[in-house]
Motif scaffolding. Structure first.
Motif, PDB file in Angstrom:
ATOM      1  N   LEU A   9     -17.954 -19.098 -40.069  1.00 24.51           N
ATOM      2  CA  LEU A   9     -19.257 -18.445 -39.964  1.00 24.51           C
ATOM      3  C   LEU A   9     -19.530 -17.576 -41.184  1.00 24.51           C
ATOM      4  CD1 LEU A   9     -19.207 -17.333 -36.204  1.00 24.51           C
ATOM      5  CD2 LEU A   9     -20.498 -19.227 -37.198  1.00 24.51           C
ATOM      6  N   ALA A  10     -18.520 -16.835 -41.632  1.00 26.69           N
ATOM      7  CA  ALA A  10     -18.692 -15.964 -42.793  1.00 26.69           C
ATOM      8  C   ALA A  10     -18.970 -16.772 -44.053  1.00 26.69           C
ATOM      9  CB  ALA A  10     -17.451 -15.096 -42.981  1.00 26.69           C
ATOM     10  N   THR A  11     -18.264 -17.902 -44.213  1.00 26.96           N
ATOM     11  CA  THR A  11     -18.460 -18.744 -45.402  1.00 26.96           C
ATOM     12  C   THR A  11     -19.877 -19.299 -45.458  1.00 26.96           C
ATOM     13  OG1 THR A  11     -16.121 -19.378 -45.352  1.00 26.96           O
ATOM     14  CG2 THR A  11     -17.600 -20.756 -46.654  1.00 26.96           C
ATOM     15  N   LEU A  12     -20.338 -19.850 -44.327  1.00 24.82           N
ATOM     16  CA  LEU A  12     -21.691 -20.393 -44.286  1.00 24.82           C
ATOM     17  C   LEU A  12     -22.727 -19.283 -44.428  1.00 24.82           C
ATOM     18  CD1 LEU A  12     -21.304 -23.058 -41.452  1.00 24.82           C
ATOM     19  CD2 LEU A  12     -21.264 -23.410 -43.914  1.00 24.82           C
ATOM     20  N   LEU A  13     -22.437 -18.123 -43.840  1.00 23.13           N
ATOM     21  CA  LEU A  13     -23.363 -16.996 -43.939  1.00 23.13           C
ATOM     22  C   LEU A  13     -23.538 -16.560 -45.392  1.00 23.13           C
ATOM     23  CD1 LEU A  13     -25.105 -14.866 -42.537  1.00 23.13           C
ATOM     24  CD2 LEU A  13     -23.037 -13.483 -42.232  1.00 23.13           C
ATOM     25  N   VAL A  14     -22.461 -16.577 -46.158  1.00 26.45           N
ATOM     26  CA  VAL A  14     -22.566 -16.238 -47.586  1.00 26.45           C
ATOM     27  C   VAL A  14     -23.533 -17.193 -48.280  1.00 26.45           C
ATOM     28  CG1 VAL A  14     -21.304 -16.244 -49.768  1.00 26.45           C
ATOM     29  CG2 VAL A  14     -20.319 -15.123 -47.776  1.00 26.45           C
ATOM     30  N   GLY A  15     -23.440 -18.484 -47.934  1.00 24.88           N
ATOM     31  CA  GLY A  15     -24.373 -19.452 -48.506  1.00 24.88           C
ATOM     32  C   GLY A  15     -25.806 -19.133 -48.145  1.00 24.88           C
ATOM     33  N   PHE A  16     -26.048 -18.760 -46.875  1.00 26.03           N
ATOM     34  CA  PHE A  16     -27.411 -18.397 -46.462  1.00 26.03           C
ATOM     35  C   PHE A  16     -27.905 -17.182 -47.238  1.00 26.03           C
ATOM     36  CE2 PHE A  16     -26.004 -19.917 -41.984  1.00 26.03           C
ATOM     37  CZ  PHE A  16     -26.066 -21.230 -42.408  1.00 26.03           C
TER      38      PHE A  16
END
Length: 232
Positions: A9-16
């Motif tokens: 979740l944190a990795t994808l959130l960084v992308g967002f």
């Protein structure tokens, strides 16, 4: 398992949080030719791949419901990459014909334009479907509603971008033919539409932050250390 899902979740959130603000800045400033135009086609697959790799490492710890959702997320990402390949394939095939000098005035069939645009649209749709599937079971009903809103909005913008790029395929081919690699007109056409993805990224970020927090509060606390003191 919780730590691995949180890391995903944190990795994808960084992308967002990288792509979303860039899109918003583009919209607010009405920038037409920007160095990061079409960043979604590069940043999103890379960040998504990193997040899913983290998730895949802990696949043996998923429960039945999460296993189905996460497998569907991996499948959606694979379809995303396949669709992106189907978009690139006709461009490379025509470029090879041009570079071999087989036909300097080759007419690109109309169906190739639509195949190219449809493949781009499908790639974007599968990308957002991946984001939705990863977080769908980790959020309550209002989070699920936000995810569906983000996907529907992204779907509309994806269709718009697919249509716009289908119209620009001739320009892309001409740029490849003359070797200038100046994609300014194509970048300008996309940068007028792409910023609207910021709405979906904001909704996704809200849900992912909430899901991360819920996992953090649900995470079991470590057992207390044994008391080694002895009484005399």
């Amino acid at each position: 398992m919780t730590s691995r899902i949180q890391l995903t979740l944190a990795t994808l959130l960084v992308g967002f949080l990288i792509v979303g603000p860039l899109e918003a800045i583009t919209y607010v400033n009405r920038i037409q030719q920007i160095p990061y135009a079409s960043s979604i086609f590069i940043v999103s697959p890379i960040v998504t791949l990193l997040g899913l790799l983290v998730l895949y490492v802990g696949r043996f710890e998923w429960d039945g419901l999460l296993k189905r959702r996460f497998r569907h997320a991996h499948m959606a990402f694979c379809l995303d990459i396949i669709s992106l390949g189907l978009a690139i394939l006709p461009v490379l095939a025509i470029a090879i014909v041009f570079f071999n000098g087989s036909s300097s005035d080759l007419s690109v069939p109309s169906w190739v334009h639509w195949e190219f645009g449809a493949a781009i649209m499908a790639s974007l749709l599968f990308s957002f479907a991946t984001y939705v599937l990863v977080a769908f079971e980790l959020t309550p009903n209002y989070g699920k509603a936000l995810l569906l809103m983000a996907f529907i909005w992204a779907g509309a913008i994806s269709i718009w971008i697919g249509y716009a790029l289908a119209q620009e395929l001739g320009t892309i081919i001409r740029v490849i033919e003359d070797g200038s690699m100046q994609f300014g007109p194509v970048s300008t056409a996309i940068s007028k539409i792409e910023p609207y993805f910021a709405v979906s990224y904001v909704l996704l970020a809200i849900v992912y932050i909430d899901a991360y927090h819920r996992l953090h509060t649900r995470a079991p606390s470590p057992p207390p250390a044994p008391n080694t003191q002895t009484t005399t």
